[in-house]
Motif scaffolding. Structure first.
Motif, PDB file in Angstrom:
ATOM      1  N   SER A 152     -25.909  49.300  21.369  1.00  0.00           N
ATOM      2  CA  SER A 152     -27.244  49.439  21.943  1.00  0.00           C
ATOM      3  C   SER A 152     -27.757  50.823  21.605  1.00  0.00           C
ATOM      4  O   SER A 152     -26.985  51.711  21.232  1.00  0.00           O
ATOM      5  N   GLY A 153     -29.063  50.996  21.709  1.00  0.00           N
ATOM      6  CA  GLY A 153     -29.640  52.301  21.487  1.00  0.00           C
ATOM      7  C   GLY A 153     -30.792  52.281  20.511  1.00  0.00           C
ATOM      8  O   GLY A 153     -31.354  51.238  20.200  1.00  0.00           O
ATOM      9  N   ASP A 154     -31.120  53.456  19.998  1.00  0.00           N
ATOM     10  CA  ASP A 154     -32.250  53.686  19.117  1.00  0.00           C
ATOM     11  C   ASP A 154     -31.730  54.005  17.723  1.00  0.00           C
ATOM     12  O   ASP A 154     -31.112  55.053  17.508  1.00  0.00           O
ATOM     13  N   GLY A 155     -31.964  53.121  16.755  1.00  0.00           N
ATOM     14  CA  GLY A 155     -31.441  53.281  15.411  1.00  0.00           C
ATOM     15  C   GLY A 155     -32.308  54.100  14.474  1.00  0.00           C
ATOM     16  O   GLY A 155     -31.993  54.209  13.292  1.00  0.00           O
ATOM     17  N   THR A 156     -33.371  54.707  14.981  1.00  0.00           N
ATOM     18  CA  THR A 156     -34.209  55.529  14.123  1.00  0.00           C
ATOM     19  C   THR A 156     -33.647  56.948  14.047  1.00  0.00           C
ATOM     20  O   THR A 156     -32.886  57.377  14.920  1.00  0.00           O
ATOM     21  N   ALA A 157     -34.030  57.682  12.990  1.00  0.00           N
ATOM     22  CA  ALA A 157     -33.543  59.056  12.827  1.00  0.00           C
ATOM     23  C   ALA A 157     -33.831  59.857  14.092  1.00  0.00           C
ATOM     24  O   ALA A 157     -34.932  59.818  14.628  1.00  0.00           O
ATOM     25  N   GLY A 158     -32.811  60.552  14.588  1.00  0.00           N
ATOM     26  CA  GLY A 158     -32.916  61.306  15.827  1.00  0.00           C
ATOM     27  C   GLY A 158     -32.500  60.491  17.049  1.00  0.00           C
ATOM     28  O   GLY A 158     -32.311  61.049  18.129  1.00  0.00           O
ATOM     29  N   GLY A 159     -32.339  59.180  16.891  1.00  0.00           N
ATOM     30  CA  GLY A 159     -31.937  58.313  17.997  1.00  0.00           C
ATOM     31  C   GLY A 159     -30.441  58.378  18.247  1.00  0.00           C
ATOM     32  O   GLY A 159     -29.692  59.094  17.572  1.00  0.00           O
ATOM     33  N   ARG A 160     -30.020  57.614  19.232  1.00  0.00           N
ATOM     34  CA  ARG A 160     -28.604  57.577  19.620  1.00  0.00           C
ATOM     35  C   ARG A 160     -28.180  56.123  19.765  1.00  0.00           C
ATOM     36  O   ARG A 160     -28.902  55.321  20.364  1.00  0.00           O
ATOM     37  N   LEU A 161     -27.006  55.801  19.205  1.00  0.00           N
ATOM     38  CA  LEU A 161     -26.450  54.459  19.281  1.00  0.00           C
ATOM     39  C   LEU A 161     -25.148  54.498  20.063  1.00  0.00           C
ATOM     40  O   LEU A 161     -24.350  55.418  19.896  1.00  0.00           O
TER      41      LEU A 161
END
Length: 113
Positions: free
Chosen positions: A2-11
Motif C-alpha cells: 500500500s502507499g503512494d508509488g509516485t516519486a517522493g511517495g512511500r510504499l
C-alpha cells in the motif's frame, strides 16, 4: 503493498506473519523503471536501493532487478538474494497464468531479521 508509488511517495510491503519493509520512491519512469530506497525494515536493508528496469525485446518484456548499497556482506544478504528470486518467479507466474505466490509460507518468524 500500500502507499503512494509516485516519486517522493512511500510504499509499505507486508508479508504476514514475518513482517515487512517501507520504501521511499526515488524515481519512476513509466514503462521503463522505478527506484526505491528502504527506509524501514531489517537493519541490513535500511538505506539500500532497489531498482526495477523494463525493456522490450521483440515479443518479450525483460525485467532487470537490483538490490544495491548493502553496508557489508552478511548471511542475511544471501537469504534475501534467494527470496528475491522466489518473488521474481512469482511475478513471472502472475503475468503468465494470473496466479503468483507473493507471500510463500517457507520462512519461520525467527528467520526474519
Amino acid at each position: 503493498m500500500s502507499g503512494d508509488g509516485t516519486a517522493g511517495g512511500r510504499l509499505e510491503f507486508r508479508f504476514p506473519p514475518v513482517g515487512g519493509f517501507d520504501m521511499e520512491v526515488l524515481e519512476t519512469v513509466p514503462s521503463e523503471s522505478v527506484r526505491w530506497r528502504v527506509v524501514e525494515g531489517p537493519d541490513e536493508w535500511v538505506g539500500t536501493t532497489i531498482t526495477w528496469s523494463l525493456r522490450q525485446e521483440g515479443d518479450h518484456a525483460i525485467v532487470m532487478f537490483s538490490h544495491d548499497g548493502w553496508r557489508e556482506q552478511v548471511p542475511f544478504m544471501n537469504h534475501c538474494s534467494t527470496k528475491w528470486a522466489v518473488f521474481l518467479l512469482s511475478l513471472k507466474a502472475l503475468i503468465e497464468s494470473g496466479k503468483g505466490t507473493p507471500a510463500p509460507r517457507d520462512v519461520a518468524v525467527s528467520d526474519w531479521h
